[in-house]
Design an enzyme around this catalytic site. Structure first.
Site, mmCIF file in Angstrom:
data_model
loop_
_atom_site.group_PDB
_atom_site.id
_atom_site.type_symbol
_atom_site.label_atom_id
_atom_site.label_comp_id
_atom_site.label_asym_id
_atom_site.label_seq_id
_atom_site.Cartn_x
_atom_site.Cartn_y
_atom_site.Cartn_z
ATOM 1 N N ASP A 117 0.844 -1.188 0.000
ATOM 2 C CA ASP A 117 0.000 0.000 0.000
ATOM 3 C C ASP A 117 0.881 1.240 0.000
ATOM 4 O O ASP A 117 1.873 1.306 0.746
ATOM 5 C CB ASP A 117 -0.908 0.007 1.231
ATOM 6 C CG ASP A 117 -1.991 1.080 1.129
ATOM 7 O OD1 ASP A 117 -2.567 1.229 0.035
ATOM 8 O OD2 ASP A 117 -2.270 1.746 2.126
ATOM 9 N N HIS A 124 -3.782 14.265 0.477
ATOM 10 C CA HIS A 124 -3.969 13.421 1.656
ATOM 11 C C HIS A 124 -2.793 13.554 2.617
ATOM 12 O O HIS A 124 -2.979 13.735 3.827
ATOM 13 C CB HIS A 124 -4.129 11.968 1.217
ATOM 14 C CG HIS A 124 -4.169 10.987 2.353
ATOM 15 N ND1 HIS A 124 -5.190 10.953 3.277
ATOM 16 C CD2 HIS A 124 -3.303 10.005 2.721
ATOM 17 C CE1 HIS A 124 -4.963 9.988 4.159
ATOM 18 N NE2 HIS A 124 -3.819 9.405 3.839
ATOM 19 N N GLU A 191 -10.289 4.046 3.607
ATOM 20 C CA GLU A 191 -9.318 4.682 2.732
ATOM 21 C C GLU A 191 -9.733 4.367 1.308
ATOM 22 O O GLU A 191 -9.644 3.219 0.860
ATOM 23 C CB GLU A 191 -7.891 4.200 3.015
ATOM 24 C CG GLU A 191 -7.343 4.739 4.338
ATOM 25 C CD GLU A 191 -5.853 4.512 4.505
ATOM 26 O OE1 GLU A 191 -5.270 3.744 3.709
ATOM 27 O OE2 GLU A 191 -5.278 5.108 5.433
ATOM 28 N N GLU A 193 -9.222 3.997 -2.296
ATOM 29 C CA GLU A 193 -8.014 3.783 -3.079
ATOM 30 C C GLU A 193 -8.327 3.089 -4.400
ATOM 31 O O GLU A 193 -9.436 2.617 -4.638
ATOM 32 C CB GLU A 193 -7.012 2.920 -2.298
ATOM 33 C CG GLU A 193 -6.600 3.493 -0.949
ATOM 34 C CD GLU A 193 -5.403 2.767 -0.355
ATOM 35 O OE1 GLU A 193 -4.615 2.186 -1.133
ATOM 36 O OE2 GLU A 193 -5.258 2.778 0.875
ATOM 37 N N ASP A 225 -8.864 0.265 1.907
ATOM 38 C CA ASP A 225 -7.914 -0.247 2.897
ATOM 39 C C ASP A 225 -8.350 0.254 4.277
ATOM 40 O O ASP A 225 -7.877 1.280 4.762
ATOM 41 C CB ASP A 225 -6.503 0.233 2.560
ATOM 42 C CG ASP A 225 -5.438 -0.577 3.277
ATOM 43 O OD1 ASP A 225 -5.689 -1.763 3.551
ATOM 44 O OD2 ASP A 225 -4.368 -0.033 3.555
ATOM 45 N N ARG A 229 -7.622 3.705 13.211
ATOM 46 C CA ARG A 229 -6.717 4.833 13.432
ATOM 47 C C ARG A 229 -6.134 4.849 14.845
ATOM 48 O O ARG A 229 -4.982 5.261 15.034
ATOM 49 C CB ARG A 229 -7.457 6.152 13.170
ATOM 50 C CG ARG A 229 -7.983 6.313 11.763
ATOM 51 C CD ARG A 229 -6.880 6.380 10.743
ATOM 52 N NE ARG A 229 -7.419 6.675 9.411
ATOM 53 C CZ ARG A 229 -6.698 6.618 8.302
ATOM 54 N NH1 ARG A 229 -5.420 6.280 8.347
ATOM 55 N NH2 ARG A 229 -7.251 6.882 7.126
ATOM 56 N N GLN A 232 -3.502 2.096 15.022
ATOM 57 C CA GLN A 232 -2.376 2.515 14.191
ATOM 58 C C GLN A 232 -1.533 3.597 14.878
ATOM 59 O O GLN A 232 -0.303 3.549 14.841
ATOM 60 C CB GLN A 232 -2.895 3.020 12.847
ATOM 61 C CG GLN A 232 -1.809 3.444 11.869
ATOM 62 C CD GLN A 232 -2.396 3.961 10.560
ATOM 63 O OE1 GLN A 232 -3.616 3.979 10.374
ATOM 64 N NE2 GLN A 232 -1.538 4.389 9.662
ATOM 65 N N LYS A 245 -3.930 -1.942 10.224
ATOM 66 C CA LYS A 245 -4.237 -2.002 8.799
ATOM 67 C C LYS A 245 -4.454 -3.428 8.289
ATOM 68 O O LYS A 245 -5.100 -3.620 7.258
ATOM 69 C CB LYS A 245 -3.088 -1.381 7.991
ATOM 70 C CG LYS A 245 -2.757 0.042 8.370
ATOM 71 C CD LYS A 245 -3.739 1.018 7.815
ATOM 72 C CE LYS A 245 -3.515 1.202 6.334
ATOM 73 N NZ LYS A 245 -4.400 2.244 5.759
ATOM 74 N N THR A 249 -8.660 -5.705 3.871
ATOM 75 C CA THR A 249 -8.585 -4.817 2.711
ATOM 76 C C THR A 249 -9.600 -5.334 1.707
ATOM 77 O O THR A 249 -9.547 -6.496 1.311
ATOM 78 C CB THR A 249 -7.179 -4.825 2.088
ATOM 79 O OG1 THR A 249 -6.228 -4.365 3.053
ATOM 80 C CG2 THR A 249 -7.121 -3.922 0.860
ATOM 81 N N GLU A 352 -9.713 12.702 7.427
ATOM 82 C CA GLU A 352 -9.652 14.025 6.818
ATOM 83 C C GLU A 352 -11.020 14.704 6.792
ATOM 84 O O GLU A 352 -11.128 15.903 7.059
ATOM 85 C CB GLU A 352 -9.124 13.919 5.391
ATOM 86 C CG GLU A 352 -7.725 13.350 5.273
ATOM 87 C CD GLU A 352 -7.444 12.957 3.838
ATOM 88 O OE1 GLU A 352 -7.015 13.828 3.057
ATOM 89 O OE2 GLU A 352 -7.677 11.784 3.473
#
Length: 404
Positions: A117, A124, A191, A193, A225, A229, A232, A245, A249, A352
């Site tokens: 990844d 971002h 996420e 992606e 993904d 948070r 992490q 993570k 996925t 975000e």
């Protein structure tokens, strides 16, 4: 309506023909299929019925044999499939080999070898930097404009769209907490992606140059993904993402071949720093893609990230991933990293969109900072196609369920 008679402008018309793997009701046998409108063609059965030399690549339970066959075979098979679904003389033979999408089960379309990844969106990366390093002179890390930052993920937890996402547990520690605690993540995120699927392998010790991108990458798919948070944040220093993570996925059930995306190719954003020769794409063909992504939570669109804004291209990511001599394997998957545009409405993560929980989203069913159990997240996308027709990229969806 016969399966050949796809409505004009359908994003899954014969200009697209993405690949998937399906099984019929009451059967566990998996088959390679190609989507046309709201139907799926049993590609292996069609190849056999028409006496095609590609039956050995298509009459299989996974896309991996086709992926391994290489670029010439990819183009030849695509031309054959296009003829099968557009030339009238083939209709009588293959019409019985179409199945409504609503009647089949879709599976993970390829066996994932390795998963990597990346972190390729400048928007971002700057948002994340401003959130966590608000006093920094530059919100980007010093290396960001010089190389595509990435990490190795866990291929065994890549799942097909529609698979439930079990809320992960792990250690977490807020800055004000005296010690870490263990429990379910309370800051579960998305996420948005794009994933790139490797077909042709490479030899150990032989880097893959920018110009060889299309010789090795078969196609792309949407990818989510999922990220815990809070887990992490506590674990990622100094070695990077791990349990926060690796739990899940999600990828789309459809792999769109690069050959279907010729009209979507665009130049990447202007480079602001000189690049080392192996990453310098100034003399290469445009390697960016104009993909329009939508993110919905419980059916309500919260973001529309534009992939064309990605600073690092998939070709540069592949070159960097192999520049140390690391080899590619058929079925390797690498994610673009979160796709975010310059405006608030174009951010590809809740981190975000809510500015780390400070600004909750107003949804029809209540406010959200991070995901709650029962939430369903769906990514969809399209790209410009020939003569103004859209190329649909399918969807990737997942529902959050409580952990045990």
């Amino acid at each position: 309506m016969p399966p050949f008679d796809v409505a004009e402008g359908d994003p899954f018309g014969p200009h697209n023909l993405p690949y998937g793997v399906f099984s019929l009701p009451g059967s566990t046998e998996r088959r390679v299929g190609v989507r046309l409108g709201d139907t799926i063609l049993d590609a292996g059965a069609a190849a056999a019925a028409l006496g095609s030399p590609y039956v050995s690549l298509l009459a299989r339970p996974t896309l991996n044999p086709l992926l391994a066959a290489g670029r010439t075979a990819w183009s030849d098979v695509r031309r054959a499939l296009t003829a099968w679904v557009t030339v009238p003389s083939h209709r009588e033979t293959i019409e019985p080999l179409f199945h409504p999408l609503s009647s089949v089960t879709l599976h993970l379309p390829f066996e994932v070898a390795d998963y990597v990844d990346f972190y390729a969106s400048e928007n971002h990366a700057r948002n994340v930097g401003q959130i966590f390093r608000p006093d920094a002179e530059d919100s980007l890390t010093p290396n960001w404009k010089h190389l595509p930052i990435g990490y190795h993920g866990r291929s065994g937890t890549v799942v097909v769209s529609g698979t439930d996402v079990v809320r992960p547990s792990g250690q977490r520690k807020a800055p004000s907490d005296p010690a870490p605690v263990f429990g379910p993540s309370v800051r579960l995120d998305i996420e948005a992606e794009v994933g790139f699927v490797v077909g042709t392998p490479s030899q150990l010790g032989s880097p893959v140059p920018l110009a060889a991108f299309r010789d090795h990458v078969f196609g792309l798919c949407l990818l989510n993904d999922w990220s815990a948070r809070d887990v992490q944040a506590w674990e990622y220093v100094p070695l990077g993402p791990f349990l926060g993570k690796s739990f899940t996925t999600s990828v789309s059930a459809w792999i769109t071949p690069l050959d279907a995306l010729e009209e979507a190719r665009v130049a990447p954003p202007e480079r602001t720093h000189a690049l080392l020769p192996y990453l310098d794409d100034s003399q290469e063909e445009p390697a960016g893609y104009d993909l329009r992504i939508s993110v919905a939570i419980n059916g309500h669109i919260v973001s529309e990230p534009p992939f064309s804004t990605m600073y690092w291209t998939a070709a540069q990511q592949l070159a960097h991933m192999t520049v140390n001599g690391a080899s590619l394997r058929t079925g390797d998957l690498y994610g673009s990293g979160t796709v975010s545009g310059p405006t608030q409405r174009e951010r590809g993560s809740l981190l975000e969109l809510t500015w780390n929980g400070r600004d909750p989203l107003d949804l029809p069913d209540g406010k959200r900072t991070f995901l709650e159990d029962g939430d369903v997240v769906t990514l969809t996308a399209w790209a410009p196609g020939p003569d103004g027709v859209r190329v649909g990229l399918g969807e990737v969806t997942g529902r959050i369920v409580a952990g045990s």
